[in-house]
Design a protein around this motif. Sequence first.
Motif, mmCIF file in Angstrom:
data_model
loop_
_atom_site.group_PDB
_atom_site.id
_atom_site.type_symbol
_atom_site.label_atom_id
_atom_site.label_comp_id
_atom_site.label_asym_id
_atom_site.label_seq_id
_atom_site.Cartn_x
_atom_site.Cartn_y
_atom_site.Cartn_z
ATOM 1 N N SER A 62 1.333 -26.862 2.796
ATOM 2 C CA SER A 62 2.777 -26.523 3.409
ATOM 3 C C SER A 62 3.207 -27.879 4.048
ATOM 4 N N PHE A 63 2.665 -28.653 4.499
ATOM 5 C CA PHE A 63 3.342 -29.953 4.970
ATOM 6 C C PHE A 63 3.832 -30.615 3.793
ATOM 7 N N PHE A 64 3.223 -30.838 2.724
ATOM 8 C CA PHE A 64 3.509 -31.481 1.362
ATOM 9 C C PHE A 64 4.791 -30.729 0.952
ATOM 10 N N VAL A 65 5.013 -29.589 1.240
ATOM 11 C CA VAL A 65 6.242 -28.967 0.699
ATOM 12 C C VAL A 65 7.427 -29.283 1.655
ATOM 13 N N ALA A 66 7.046 -29.295 3.176
ATOM 14 C CA ALA A 66 8.048 -29.605 4.163
ATOM 15 C C ALA A 66 8.432 -30.959 4.306
ATOM 16 N N VAL A 67 7.834 -31.927 3.641
ATOM 17 C CA VAL A 67 8.384 -33.083 3.576
ATOM 18 C C VAL A 67 8.922 -33.705 2.445
ATOM 19 N N PRO A 125 11.697 -32.804 0.722
ATOM 20 C CA PRO A 125 13.074 -33.198 0.865
ATOM 21 C C PRO A 125 13.336 -34.484 1.100
ATOM 22 N N GLY A 126 12.295 -35.170 2.087
ATOM 23 C CA GLY A 126 12.399 -36.721 2.111
ATOM 24 C C GLY A 126 12.476 -37.453 0.796
ATOM 25 N N ASN A 127 11.559 -36.864 -0.050
ATOM 26 C CA ASN A 127 11.475 -37.623 -1.265
ATOM 27 C C ASN A 127 12.748 -37.432 -2.190
ATOM 28 N N ILE A 128 13.109 -36.044 -2.070
ATOM 29 C CA ILE A 128 14.552 -35.826 -2.823
ATOM 30 C C ILE A 128 15.629 -36.721 -2.328
ATOM 31 N N SER A 129 15.742 -36.764 -1.003
ATOM 32 C CA SER A 129 16.635 -37.969 -0.447
ATOM 33 C C SER A 129 16.423 -39.123 -0.853
ATOM 34 N N GLN A 130 15.347 -39.683 -0.820
ATOM 35 C CA GLN A 130 15.103 -41.140 -1.403
ATOM 36 C C GLN A 130 15.736 -41.117 -2.752
ATOM 37 N N TYR A 131 15.673 -40.327 -3.534
ATOM 38 C CA TYR A 131 15.894 -40.341 -5.008
ATOM 39 C C TYR A 131 17.632 -40.205 -5.005
ATOM 40 N N ILE A 132 18.121 -39.204 -4.394
ATOM 41 C CA ILE A 132 19.402 -38.811 -4.409
ATOM 42 C C ILE A 132 20.288 -40.192 -3.668
ATOM 43 N N ASN A 133 19.722 -40.712 -2.725
ATOM 44 C CA ASN A 133 20.399 -41.728 -2.032
ATOM 45 C C ASN A 133 20.000 -43.257 -2.401
ATOM 46 N N LYS A 134 19.359 -43.190 -3.336
ATOM 47 C CA LYS A 134 18.664 -44.401 -4.288
ATOM 48 C C LYS A 134 18.400 -45.303 -3.158
ATOM 49 N N ARG A 135 17.433 -45.075 -2.322
ATOM 50 C CA ARG A 135 16.709 -45.860 -1.072
ATOM 51 C C ARG A 135 15.430 -46.385 -1.763
#
Length: 135
Positions: free
Chosen positions: A80-85, A87-97
Motif C-alpha cells: 500500500s505504501f508503494f501505491v501511495a508514493v 504519484p511522486g514517481n508520476i510527478s517526477q516524470y510529468i514535470n521532468k525533474r
Amino acid sequence: MKNESLKNIARITLGAGLLFAGISHLTFARTDFKAQVPDWVPLKKDDTVVLSGIGEIALGAALVIAPKRHEKLVGIVAASFFVAVFPGNISQYINKRSAFGLDTDSKRLMRLFFQPVLVYWALKSTGNNLKKIGK
C-alpha cells in the motif's frame, strides 16, 4: 522449504532496501527525494520527505523483524505504501525533474514500471496469496 527460504530472502532484501531508502530520505538523498514530491501535496516538500523516510524505515524494519504472524499484514502495508508514493514517481516524470540518475524522459518512464514490481514483491515475499487479495 526452498520456497520458504527464497521468500524470506526476498522479504529481508526488500526490508533492507526500504531501510536504506528511508535513511537516505533523512540524509544524503534528501534533495533528490524532494524532486519527487508532487506540488499538490499539502505539506512542505522537506516535511514530506522526512515523514516518508520515517515510514520507509518503519516498514523496512517490520519486513525484517516482524513476527511470522504479522508478516502478511506488513506485506499489505508495504504494498500500500508503494501505491501511495507512486504519484511522486508520476510527478517526477510529468514535470521532468531529474533525480537519482533519472535525467531523461525515457529513464523516468521506465521507473514507473518498477513500482508494480515493488508492490508484487512486497505481497509475494510476505506470503500473501494475490488471488485472495483481489476477492
